[in-house]
Design a protein around this motif. Structure first.
Motif, PDB file in Angstrom:
ATOM      1  N   HIS A   1       5.729 -15.637 -11.383  1.00 47.01           N
ATOM      2  CA  HIS A   1       5.146 -16.334 -12.404  1.00 47.01           C
ATOM      3  C   HIS A   1       3.552 -16.711 -11.829  1.00 47.01           C
ATOM      4  O   HIS A   1       2.674 -16.508 -12.400  1.00 47.01           O
ATOM      5  N   LEU A   2       3.928 -17.300 -10.529  1.00 48.96           N
ATOM      6  CA  LEU A   2       2.583 -17.795  -9.861  1.00 48.96           C
ATOM      7  C   LEU A   2       1.825 -16.620  -9.776  1.00 48.96           C
ATOM      8  O   LEU A   2       0.404 -16.882  -9.812  1.00 48.96           O
ATOM      9  N   GLY A   3       2.170 -15.317  -9.503  1.00 48.47           N
ATOM     10  CA  GLY A   3       1.321 -14.044  -9.249  1.00 48.47           C
ATOM     11  C   GLY A   3       0.436 -13.873 -10.650  1.00 48.47           C
ATOM     12  O   GLY A   3      -0.823 -13.486 -10.622  1.00 48.47           O
ATOM     13  N   VAL A   4       1.195 -14.048 -11.680  1.00 44.54           N
ATOM     14  CA  VAL A   4       0.799 -13.938 -12.940  1.00 44.54           C
ATOM     15  C   VAL A   4      -0.237 -14.798 -13.552  1.00 44.54           C
ATOM     16  O   VAL A   4      -1.398 -14.702 -13.740  1.00 44.54           O
ATOM     17  N   LEU A   5       0.117 -16.198 -12.892  1.00 46.85           N
ATOM     18  CA  LEU A   5      -1.034 -17.274 -13.250  1.00 46.85           C
ATOM     19  C   LEU A   5      -2.417 -16.993 -12.214  1.00 46.85           C
ATOM     20  O   LEU A   5      -3.431 -17.280 -12.742  1.00 46.85           O
ATOM     21  N   ALA A   6      -2.355 -16.646 -11.188  1.00 47.31           N
ATOM     22  CA  ALA A   6      -3.426 -16.404 -10.403  1.00 47.31           C
ATOM     23  C   ALA A   6      -3.779 -14.899 -10.401  1.00 47.31           C
ATOM     24  O   ALA A   6      -4.993 -14.365  -9.683  1.00 47.31           O
ATOM     25  N   ARG A   7      -3.277 -14.060 -11.343  1.00 48.34           N
ATOM     26  CA  ARG A   7      -3.883 -12.941 -11.734  1.00 48.34           C
ATOM     27  C   ARG A   7      -3.804 -11.927 -10.649  1.00 48.34           C
ATOM     28  O   ARG A   7      -4.700 -11.013 -10.240  1.00 48.34           O
ATOM     29  N   ILE A   8      -2.610 -11.913  -9.681  1.00 49.37           N
ATOM     30  CA  ILE A   8      -2.466 -11.003  -8.662  1.00 49.37           C
ATOM     31  C   ILE A   8      -1.301 -10.192  -8.963  1.00 49.37           C
ATOM     32  O   ILE A   8      -0.120 -10.582  -9.272  1.00 49.37           O
ATOM     33  N   ALA A   9      -1.327  -9.003  -8.867  1.00 49.08           N
ATOM     34  CA  ALA A   9      -0.425  -7.907  -9.039  1.00 49.08           C
ATOM     35  C   ALA A   9       0.359  -8.084  -7.617  1.00 49.08           C
ATOM     36  O   ALA A   9       0.044  -7.656  -6.493  1.00 49.08           O
ATOM     37  N   LEU A  10       1.953  -8.188  -7.787  1.00 45.77           N
ATOM     38  CA  LEU A  10       2.503  -8.324  -6.640  1.00 45.77           C
ATOM     39  C   LEU A  10       3.608  -7.280  -6.741  1.00 45.77           C
ATOM     40  O   LEU A  10       4.403  -7.095  -7.743  1.00 45.77           O
ATOM     41  N   SER A  11       3.787  -6.407  -5.706  1.00 47.23           N
ATOM     42  CA  SER A  11       5.035  -5.671  -5.753  1.00 47.23           C
ATOM     43  C   SER A  11       6.324  -6.143  -5.412  1.00 47.23           C
ATOM     44  O   SER A  11       6.374  -7.854  -5.116  1.00 47.23           O
TER      45      SER A  11
END
Length: 99
Positions: free
Chosen positions: A11-21
């Motif tokens: 969720h934090l990755g989505v908010l930061a617009r960072i694609a996480l594996s």
């Protein structure tokens, strides 16, 4: 102790617009949990009677008083100058301008 879950990291990755594996999510879950736990430990010992400080040792101003002292004469200042004109240092133009 901490409530950092892989879903929260995603969720934090989505908010930061960072694609996480998936590998990054797992690694960051552990790292963020450790950070939150350490902040909680510091918060436990931080009490109102302990003042916040920016340095462990008190600092003092070590500047001397601004007092006019003995000054050099124009001749003394220019005696070792490679070139001088009209009581001034003469230097080569640096902006490509002709003088």
């Amino acid at each position: 102790m901490s409530e950092i879950t892989p879903d929260l990291v995603r969720h934090l990755g989505v908010l930061a617009r960072i694609a996480l594996s998936d590998e990054e999510v797992e690694r960051l879950t552990g790292q963020l949990s450790a950070i939150v736990d350490n902040v909680a430990k510091v918060s436990e010992v931080a009490t109102p009677d302990v003042p916040a400080t920016s340095h462990p040792i008190p600092l003092e101003n070590v500047f001397r008083s601004d007092v006019v002292g003995q000054m050099l004469t124009v001749e003394q200042v220019l005696q070792n100058a490679p070139d001088a004109t009209e009581d001034r240092f003469k230097v080569t133009a640096i902006l490509g301008e002709e003088q």
